[in-house]
Design an enzyme around this catalytic site. Structure first.
Site, PDB file in Angstrom:
ATOM      1  N   ARG A   1     115.600  89.507  16.962  1.00  0.00           N
ATOM      2  CA  ARG A   1     114.350  88.924  17.440  1.00  0.00           C
ATOM      3  C   ARG A   1     114.229  87.496  16.912  1.00  0.00           C
ATOM      4  O   ARG A   1     114.647  87.219  15.790  1.00  0.00           O
ATOM      5  CB  ARG A   1     113.152  89.737  16.931  1.00  0.00           C
ATOM      6  CG  ARG A   1     112.939  91.048  17.650  1.00  0.00           C
ATOM      7  CD  ARG A   1     111.675  91.737  17.176  1.00  0.00           C
ATOM      8  NE  ARG A   1     111.789  92.263  15.832  1.00  0.00           N
ATOM      9  CZ  ARG A   1     111.308  91.694  14.748  1.00  0.00           C
ATOM     10  NH1 ARG A   1     110.627  90.573  14.839  1.00  0.00           N
ATOM     11  NH2 ARG A   1     111.470  92.241  13.565  1.00  0.00           N
TER      12      ARG A   1
ATOM     13  N   TYR B   1     118.750  90.326  24.022  1.00  0.00           N
ATOM     14  CA  TYR B   1     118.706  91.275  22.902  1.00  0.00           C
ATOM     15  C   TYR B   1     117.400  92.089  22.880  1.00  0.00           C
ATOM     16  O   TYR B   1     116.321  91.557  23.198  1.00  0.00           O
ATOM     17  CB  TYR B   1     118.877  90.518  21.566  1.00  0.00           C
ATOM     18  CG  TYR B   1     118.497  91.410  20.410  1.00  0.00           C
ATOM     19  CD1 TYR B   1     119.392  92.370  19.953  1.00  0.00           C
ATOM     20  CD2 TYR B   1     117.232  91.378  19.856  1.00  0.00           C
ATOM     21  CE1 TYR B   1     119.017  93.259  18.968  1.00  0.00           C
ATOM     22  CE2 TYR B   1     116.847  92.254  18.865  1.00  0.00           C
ATOM     23  CZ  TYR B   1     117.752  93.196  18.423  1.00  0.00           C
ATOM     24  OH  TYR B   1     117.377  94.084  17.463  1.00  0.00           O
TER      25      TYR B   1
ATOM     26  N   LYS C   1     108.128  95.559  21.426  1.00  0.00           N
ATOM     27  CA  LYS C   1     107.323  94.725  20.523  1.00  0.00           C
ATOM     28  C   LYS C   1     106.284  93.906  21.301  1.00  0.00           C
ATOM     29  O   LYS C   1     105.141  93.749  20.866  1.00  0.00           O
ATOM     30  CB  LYS C   1     108.227  93.791  19.719  1.00  0.00           C
ATOM     31  CG  LYS C   1     109.308  94.513  18.938  1.00  0.00           C
ATOM     32  CD  LYS C   1     108.716  95.449  17.922  1.00  0.00           C
ATOM     33  CE  LYS C   1     109.805  96.162  17.143  1.00  0.00           C
ATOM     34  NZ  LYS C   1     109.268  97.132  16.186  1.00  0.00           N
TER      35      LYS C   1
ATOM     36  N   HIS D   1     102.705  99.305  14.103  1.00  0.00           N
ATOM     37  CA  HIS D   1     104.147  99.404  13.863  1.00  0.00           C
ATOM     38  C   HIS D   1     104.397 100.583  12.927  1.00  0.00           C
ATOM     39  O   HIS D   1     104.658 100.397  11.740  1.00  0.00           O
ATOM     40  CB  HIS D   1     104.615  98.077  13.235  1.00  0.00           C
ATOM     41  CG  HIS D   1     106.097  97.884  13.196  1.00  0.00           C
ATOM     42  ND1 HIS D   1     106.698  96.993  12.336  1.00  0.00           N
ATOM     43  CD2 HIS D   1     107.102  98.459  13.902  1.00  0.00           C
ATOM     44  CE1 HIS D   1     108.002  97.016  12.519  1.00  0.00           C
ATOM     45  NE2 HIS D   1     108.270  97.899  13.463  1.00  0.00           N
TER      46      HIS D   1
ATOM     47  N   SER E   1     110.407  96.262   9.513  1.00  0.00           N
ATOM     48  CA  SER E   1     111.663  96.551  10.205  1.00  0.00           C
ATOM     49  C   SER E   1     112.772  96.837   9.195  1.00  0.00           C
ATOM     50  O   SER E   1     112.870  96.176   8.165  1.00  0.00           O
ATOM     51  CB  SER E   1     112.081  95.336  11.037  1.00  0.00           C
ATOM     52  OG  SER E   1     111.018  94.927  11.848  1.00  0.00           O
TER      53      SER E   1
ATOM     54  N   CYS F   1     113.338  99.290   7.128  1.00  0.00           N
ATOM     55  CA  CYS F   1     112.989  99.864   5.815  1.00  0.00           C
ATOM     56  C   CYS F   1     113.087 101.391   5.852  1.00  0.00           C
ATOM     57  O   CYS F   1     112.571 102.064   4.974  1.00  0.00           O
ATOM     58  CB  CYS F   1     111.565  99.490   5.416  1.00  0.00           C
ATOM     59  SG  CYS F   1     111.436  97.858   4.713  1.00  0.00           S
TER      60      CYS F   1
ATOM     61  N   ASP G   1     108.819 104.200  15.558  1.00  0.00           N
ATOM     62  CA  ASP G   1     108.570 102.757  15.453  1.00  0.00           C
ATOM     63  C   ASP G   1     107.140 102.327  15.770  1.00  0.00           C
ATOM     64  O   ASP G   1     106.638 101.412  15.137  1.00  0.00           O
ATOM     65  CB  ASP G   1     109.529 102.005  16.382  1.00  0.00           C
ATOM     66  CG  ASP G   1     109.652 100.522  16.047  1.00  0.00           C
ATOM     67  OD1 ASP G   1     109.713 100.191  14.847  1.00  0.00           O
ATOM     68  OD2 ASP G   1     109.680  99.700  16.975  1.00  0.00           O
TER      69      ASP G   1
ATOM     70  N   ARG H   1     122.459  98.244  16.934  1.00  0.00           N
ATOM     71  CA  ARG H   1     121.477  99.273  17.285  1.00  0.00           C
ATOM     72  C   ARG H   1     122.065 100.394  18.119  1.00  0.00           C
ATOM     73  O   ARG H   1     123.057 100.210  18.820  1.00  0.00           O
ATOM     74  CB  ARG H   1     120.359  98.631  18.121  1.00  0.00           C
ATOM     75  CG  ARG H   1     119.625  97.486  17.444  1.00  0.00           C
ATOM     76  CD  ARG H   1     118.581  98.002  16.516  1.00  0.00           C
ATOM     77  NE  ARG H   1     117.878  96.934  15.831  1.00  0.00           N
ATOM     78  CZ  ARG H   1     116.606  97.025  15.457  1.00  0.00           C
ATOM     79  NH1 ARG H   1     115.902  98.113  15.709  1.00  0.00           N
ATOM     80  NH2 ARG H   1     116.038  96.043  14.790  1.00  0.00           N
TER      81      ARG H   1
END
Ligand code: OXD
Ligand code: MN
Length: 648
Positions: free
Chosen positions: A111, A260, A269, A289, A311, A313, A336, A431
């Site tokens: 991102r 991406y 997002k 989130h 993100s 974690c 998420d 990913r």
């Protein structure tokens, strides 16, 4: 194959054009036209007037060669996979069933927060007013006029020679009153097949729109490089001019230049968080989130927990955790994003607006997340992982899962040897994009239209020092302060470098759709909506001891922390008051059966120096970044925390 292909004057590479023409089409029988452009799949006449107007407007702007209206069928999906394979965008992974690998342009792997903007008339609607000379870090603002110019400059003719796909999608189950619909226009087949995994995509959504209802407008193009060359033809993008724009007033998203994930799968997002948070503010709910999990204790009592971590974690790992504590069961609702609102009885209910997992691959293994490993090896699109000579994938953490004799090719397509190669085999932000329903522990209620009842909210991050394994907020207001004060080590999911500790309030810093000060007011206002608010906790699996090693084993052992949290929800007297909130009483966390003894004293210690510095850092952050937009209540909460820590 040449790396660089000269483009014809129509902006379209000869190679790509040749391949595109070879692929057969699923729906050729329905051939029709709009504005002189061929509609190669779907029937334009059957779209609702609002959808038609949106498509027509963007045909004028983007000037595509063809239109494809997506129906979401298997047949269509296979056609697109086939097309992308011919174009070299994806390769099959024969070791697994219907799995594919995409390698992006190395300049398009994460991102791009610095190029992501919210567009409102007034700057103060989008970001708090910072002091002169201080760079704001809580989002980027753009005026409507600048947005229009940016769009015109980039999008005019950007789809010449290409297909514009019309992607109808629902965030949340199509039948849920909590769900919202979007239409994404894109020139990327990779985006279409990924949106089919990540959202409910296809005809059912168009049917729903037939009543004339509105939708979130999502325009996306990978971009035509201005210099007339496409580097890596299989992954066109325009990194230098990439821009991601959101206009909350019109429920509109415009994204250019990147293929991406978070930049191009606009449901995630851009819609579910940035535009979602602005809709949630208007309508009185929360777009967050957060993962959502169901947990059943040994007595058979089930509760649902939502958790916000920045993100990378470990949200996916927690959402799919295999508990080590006997008698516990975890089921996954989402990993998420959570959309949450109070029902008429004052119960907070959550849906996962997504339909798939777009998880970080490195670190995922049978020891860290065996459930994910059972989920991701069918019907999955991998991006930027390494591949193996036996037709499989590899990433850091999978060392014990592959045949030691296979040859590895890294994410850039170069040979890679363990112990010798100096760069990682998989990109740190590589990913898997995989259907949620394949998860063996997907919750039976994961698609319940009314959502699942949330009993607790967790905040957390990567905090190597000072922050204990778990503590409970004193009350809702204090909980909101804890969310606002969240900090964590930087992540590879965006363009940040190094391991600095960054402020990441509510794990939403890159995703706020409006002024963070107003967002805090909104959270505080939830107290008026219910007398039965979820309890708030903070967790930190990542504290390190004086020897530099993690103090807590994490993963399945985190069930011990969840056990304590559930006992707190049952009002068990297993906590003691401290200046920062309620901590477990000595021996209150069940440590029975842990392989290695945990240094509880270090794990739960509250060093006064650390906490004084922490409070100052939060104070400075609020002063500089939120300024006069900081709600008085939060200022007071912080003052009280400071006093308690000072008196420690
Ligand atoms: C994500 C992120 O992709 O948070 O989920 O970056
Ligand atoms: Mn995320």
């Amino acid at each position: 194959m040449p790396e660089f292909i000269e483009k014809k004057s129509n902006g379209f590479s000869t190679e790509v054009g040749r391949f595109a023409k070879q692929a057969s089409h699923p729906n050729v029988g329905l051939f029709n036209h709009v504005k002189g452009i061929s509609v190669v799949s779907g029937d334009f006449k059957n779209l609702s007037p609002k959808v038609r107007a949106y498509v027509e407007e963007n045909i004028d702007l983007c000037q595509p060669e063809k239109i494809h209206i997506c129906d979401g069928t298997e047949n269509e999906n296979n056609h697109l996979l086939n097309l992308m394979q011919q174009q070299g965008t994806i390769v099959p992974l024969p070791k697994y069933q219907n799995c594919w690998l995409a390698r992006t342009n190395p300049a398009d792997t994460a991102r791009v927060e610095s190029k992501t903007f919210i567009c409102t008339e007034k700057r103060a609607e989008t970001i708090p007013t910072t002091k002169e000379g201080i760079k704001g870090t809580l989002g980027n603002w753009m005026s409507p006029r600048d947005m229009d110019a940016a769009v015109k400059e980039r999008f005019t003719g950007c789809m010449k020679g290409r297909t514009m796909y019309v992607v109808p999608f629902s965030m949340g189950p199509v039948s849920s009153p909590l769900s919202k619909i979007g239409i994404q226009l894109t020139d990327s087949a990779y985006v279409v097949v990924s949106m089919r995994v990540m959202t409910r995509m296809g005809q059912a959504v168009l049917d729903k729109l037939a009543d004339g209802s509105d939708f979130v407008r999502c325009l996306h193009s990978v971009g035509t490089p201005a210099n007339g060359f496409i580097e890596m033809k299989s992954w066109p993008c325009d990194p230098e001019r990439t821009i991601i724009l959101h206009k909350p007033q019109n429920n509109e998203i415009v994204s250019y230049g990147s293929g991406y994930g978070g930049n191009s799968l606009l449901g995630k997002k851009c819609f579910a968080l940035r535009i979602g948070s602005t809709i949630a503010k208007r309508e009185g709910w929360l777009a967050e989130h957060m993962l959502i999990l169901g947990i059943t204790n040994p007595e058979g009592k089930k509760r649902y927990i939502a958790a916000a971590f920045p993100s990378a974690c470990g949200k996916t790992n927690l959402a799919m955790m295999t508990p080590t504590l006997p008698g516990y069961k975890i089921e996954c609702v989402g990993d998420d994003i959570a959309w949450m609102r109070f029902d008429k009885d004052g119960q907070l209910r959550a849906i996962n607006p997504e339909n798939g997992f777009f998880g970080v691959a490195p670190g995922t293994s049978n020891s860290s997340n065996p459930i994910a490993m059972k989920t991701i090896f069918q019907n999955t699109i991998f991006t930027n992982v390494a591949s193996t000579s036996d037709g499989g994938v590899f990433w850091e953490g999978m060392e014990d899962e592959i045949d030691p004799n296979v040859r590895i090719t890294d994410w850039r397509g170069k040979p890679w040897t363990k112990g010798e190669s100096k760069t990682p085999a998989a990109h740190p932000n590589s990913r898997f994009c995989t259907p949620a329903k394949q998860c063996p522990i997907i919750d039976p209620n994961w698609e319940a239209p009314e959502g699942v009842p949330i009993s607790a909210i967790l905040f957390g991050g990567r905090r190597p020092a000072g922050v204990p394994l778990v503590y409970q907020a004193r009350d809702w207001k204090h909980g909101v302060l804890i969310g606002a004060a969240m900090r964590s080590e930087a992540t590879a999911a965006a363009e940040h470098k190094g391991k600095v500790i960054m402020h990441d309030p509510f794990a939403m810093r890159p995703f706020f759709g409006y002024n963070f000060g107003h967002y805090l007011e909104h959270w505080l206002s939830m107290e008026q909506r219910s007398a039965n608010l979820p309890k708030i906790f903070h967790v930190n699996w990542f504290r390190k001891g004086s020897d530099g090693k993690f103090l807590w084993p994490g993963f399945g052992e985190n069930s011990r922390v969840l056990d304590w949290i559930l006992r707190r929800l049952d009002n068990e007297d297993c906590a003691k008051e401290t200046p920062i909130g309620y901590l477990p009483k000595p021996s209150a966390i069940n440590m029975q059966g842990l392989k290695d003894k945990v240094n509880e004293e270090e794990l739960f210690s509250l060093p006064k120096d650390f906490w004084m510095e922490e409070v100052y850092a939060i104070e400075k952050y609020f002063n500089e970044q939120v300024g006069s937009d900081l709600p008085e209540t939060i200022e007071q909460e912080l003052k009280q925390l400071k006093k308690r820590v000072n008196d420690m």
